[in-house]
Design a protein around this motif. Structure first.
Motif, mmCIF file in Angstrom:
data_model
loop_
_atom_site.group_PDB
_atom_site.id
_atom_site.type_symbol
_atom_site.label_atom_id
_atom_site.label_comp_id
_atom_site.label_asym_id
_atom_site.label_seq_id
_atom_site.Cartn_x
_atom_site.Cartn_y
_atom_site.Cartn_z
ATOM 1 N N ALA A 45 35.265 0.060 -27.651
ATOM 2 C CA ALA A 45 34.858 1.020 -28.690
ATOM 3 C C ALA A 45 34.164 0.299 -29.849
ATOM 4 O O ALA A 45 33.208 0.814 -30.438
ATOM 5 C CB ALA A 45 36.064 1.814 -29.179
ATOM 6 N N ALA A 46 34.632 -0.901 -30.167
ATOM 7 C CA ALA A 46 33.991 -1.671 -31.246
ATOM 8 C C ALA A 46 32.549 -2.012 -30.862
ATOM 9 O O ALA A 46 31.632 -1.916 -31.691
ATOM 10 C CB ALA A 46 34.784 -2.948 -31.522
ATOM 11 N N GLU A 47 32.343 -2.384 -29.599
ATOM 12 C CA GLU A 47 30.980 -2.699 -29.125
ATOM 13 C C GLU A 47 30.101 -1.438 -29.150
ATOM 14 O O GLU A 47 28.926 -1.482 -29.492
ATOM 15 C CB GLU A 47 31.009 -3.276 -27.701
ATOM 16 N N PHE A 48 30.702 -0.324 -28.774
ATOM 17 C CA PHE A 48 29.974 0.949 -28.782
ATOM 18 C C PHE A 48 29.542 1.285 -30.203
ATOM 19 O O PHE A 48 28.402 1.655 -30.457
ATOM 20 C CB PHE A 48 30.886 2.054 -28.227
ATOM 21 N N PHE A 49 30.474 1.112 -31.157
ATOM 22 C CA PHE A 49 30.151 1.405 -32.566
ATOM 23 C C PHE A 49 29.006 0.505 -33.039
ATOM 24 O O PHE A 49 28.069 0.953 -33.695
ATOM 25 C CB PHE A 49 31.389 1.222 -33.461
ATOM 26 N N ASP A 267 34.885 9.385 -30.201
ATOM 27 C CA ASP A 267 34.892 10.242 -28.998
ATOM 28 C C ASP A 267 34.917 9.374 -27.744
ATOM 29 O O ASP A 267 35.666 9.630 -26.809
ATOM 30 C CB ASP A 267 33.630 11.132 -28.940
ATOM 31 N N TYR A 268 34.099 8.329 -27.780
ATOM 32 C CA TYR A 268 34.034 7.415 -26.626
ATOM 33 C C TYR A 268 35.403 6.755 -26.403
ATOM 34 O O TYR A 268 35.926 6.729 -25.291
ATOM 35 C CB TYR A 268 32.949 6.360 -26.888
ATOM 36 N N ALA A 269 35.986 6.225 -27.503
ATOM 37 C CA ALA A 269 37.272 5.519 -27.398
ATOM 38 C C ALA A 269 38.334 6.448 -26.821
ATOM 39 O O ALA A 269 39.065 6.081 -25.892
ATOM 40 C CB ALA A 269 37.710 5.021 -28.777
ATOM 41 N N ASN A 270 38.386 7.658 -27.369
ATOM 42 C CA ASN A 270 39.486 8.536 -27.001
ATOM 43 C C ASN A 270 39.293 9.212 -25.645
ATOM 44 O O ASN A 270 40.237 9.725 -25.067
ATOM 45 C CB ASN A 270 39.753 9.536 -28.134
#
Ligand code: LMR
Length: 334
Positions: A45-49, A267-270
């Motif tokens: 999720a950190a990479e996505f952000f 949203d991606y993380a969850n």
């Protein structure tokens, strides 16, 4: 002649102005430190952000993600955020007690959530927002909750009943609720930073631990734990936090773009946390070094019965208002 020279100088000056290297604004750097591996719910999720923040701000913001505690470990990272040495973190909810915000330990209560759906009634609603707002007096702004998953116990001896943990030294995160949970089982809680866990298990400094599968797998704990029992007795997730001053001083348009990136990352993380833990469970099983068992409904009921008293004992610490609000949001019944 004099006039000609003046014209040349004038032209030169003009061209100097015209050709001066354009002033390129330095990007705003967000250092995002965390303690887990990249291929975990939080790491991904950190990479996505990072990707979305850089795209949406068209490079005006650069997000530098430092995984695996390479920059700061558990408690240090909280200090680093408050001092402004890093701008963003996503500590687990069990790590806010030492900061003085004990209400967050409500998330550590055993069997308070029946699954992700229950949990989201808190994290997606007013109760979750109110908790994040409590961080402001510490100079911290809470932006979002990111899921990891439900924890299971592991040790080098089989765990099927609450008594199986009696006398065992169990590593926990720095939460008084988790300490009480282990005591209730007759175990000896050992608070320890995340990066020390593998070695502590390997050397026998502790006998076991509790973790969502993603952390168990990516830290290779399966190499040093013979048994894991899928107990799902408690939740481990994160609050994404920023240095408040840094956040509030950002240009408004940039902050809006970052809020959009954060919403998408959340949203991606969850959506992906459960899949990620399920995949890692298969990998732990395939390792052949940890025997994974699942509790029967009767065994689960015995763990629940043993651990529910933690709720009443910890109401004073968590605060009755927070406790009641969370219980009401999830429709908790004893
Ligand atoms: C732990 O210390 O076990 C976890 O908080 C690590 C993490 O960030 O998931």
């Amino acid at each position: 002649m004099f006039k000609k020279a003046a014209q040349v100088i004038g032209a030169l000056t003009m061209s100097t102005i015209f050709w001066a290297a354009p002033v390129v604004a330095e990007p705003i750097v967000i250092k995002f430190s965390h303690v887990v591996a990249v291929d975990t719910p939080k790491g991904n999720a950190a990479e996505f952000f990072k990707k979305r923040a850089e795209e949406l701000t068209k490079g005006k913001v650069k997000v530098e993600v430092y995984p695996n505690g390479q920059l700061y470990k558990d408690r240090e990272e909280m200090d680093a955020l408050q001092f402004g040495a890093v701008q963003m973190l996503a500590p687990s909810l069990a790590k806010f007690g030492p900061l003085g915000i004990k209400d967050f330990e409500v998330f550590d209560l055993p069997y308070i959530f029946n699954g992700y759906e229950d949990l989201h009634k808190v994290t997606d609603g007013p109760v979750g927002r109110k908790l994040l707002d409590k961080l402001e007096i510490k100079g911290i702004k809470g932006l979002a909750y990111w899921d990891n998953g439900f924890k299971s116990f592991s040790a080098n001896t089989p765990i099927q009943t609450p008594d199986d943990l009696k006398g065992k030294k169990m590593r926990i995160q720095p939460s008084t609720v988790l300490e009480e949970q282990m005591r209730e089982l007759g175990a000896i809680p050992q608070i320890m930073p995340f990066f020390e866990v593998y070695q502590a298990l390997q050397t026998g400094a502790v006998d076991g631990t509790e973790n969502p599968i993603s952390n168990f797998y990516t830290q290779k704990m399966y190499e040093v734990q013979k048994y894991m029992t899928i107990t799902n007795h408690g939740y481990l997730g994160y609050a994404v936090i920023v240095n408040k001053k840094f956040w509030e001083e950002l240009p408004a348009d940039i902050r809006t773009q970052l809020e959009i990136a954060m919403k998408e990352a959340t949203d991606y993380a969850n959506k992906s946390a459960k899949t990620s833990n399920d995949k890692d469970l298969q990998s732990v099983k395939a390792s052949g070094t940890t025997e994974v068992t699942t509790l029967t409904p009767e065994q689960r009921a015995a763990f629940r019965k043993a651990l529910i008293p933690v709720h009443d004992k910890m109401t004073g610490r968590i605060g009755k208002d927070t406790m009641d609000a969370v219980r009401k949001a999830v429709g908790f019944v004893d």
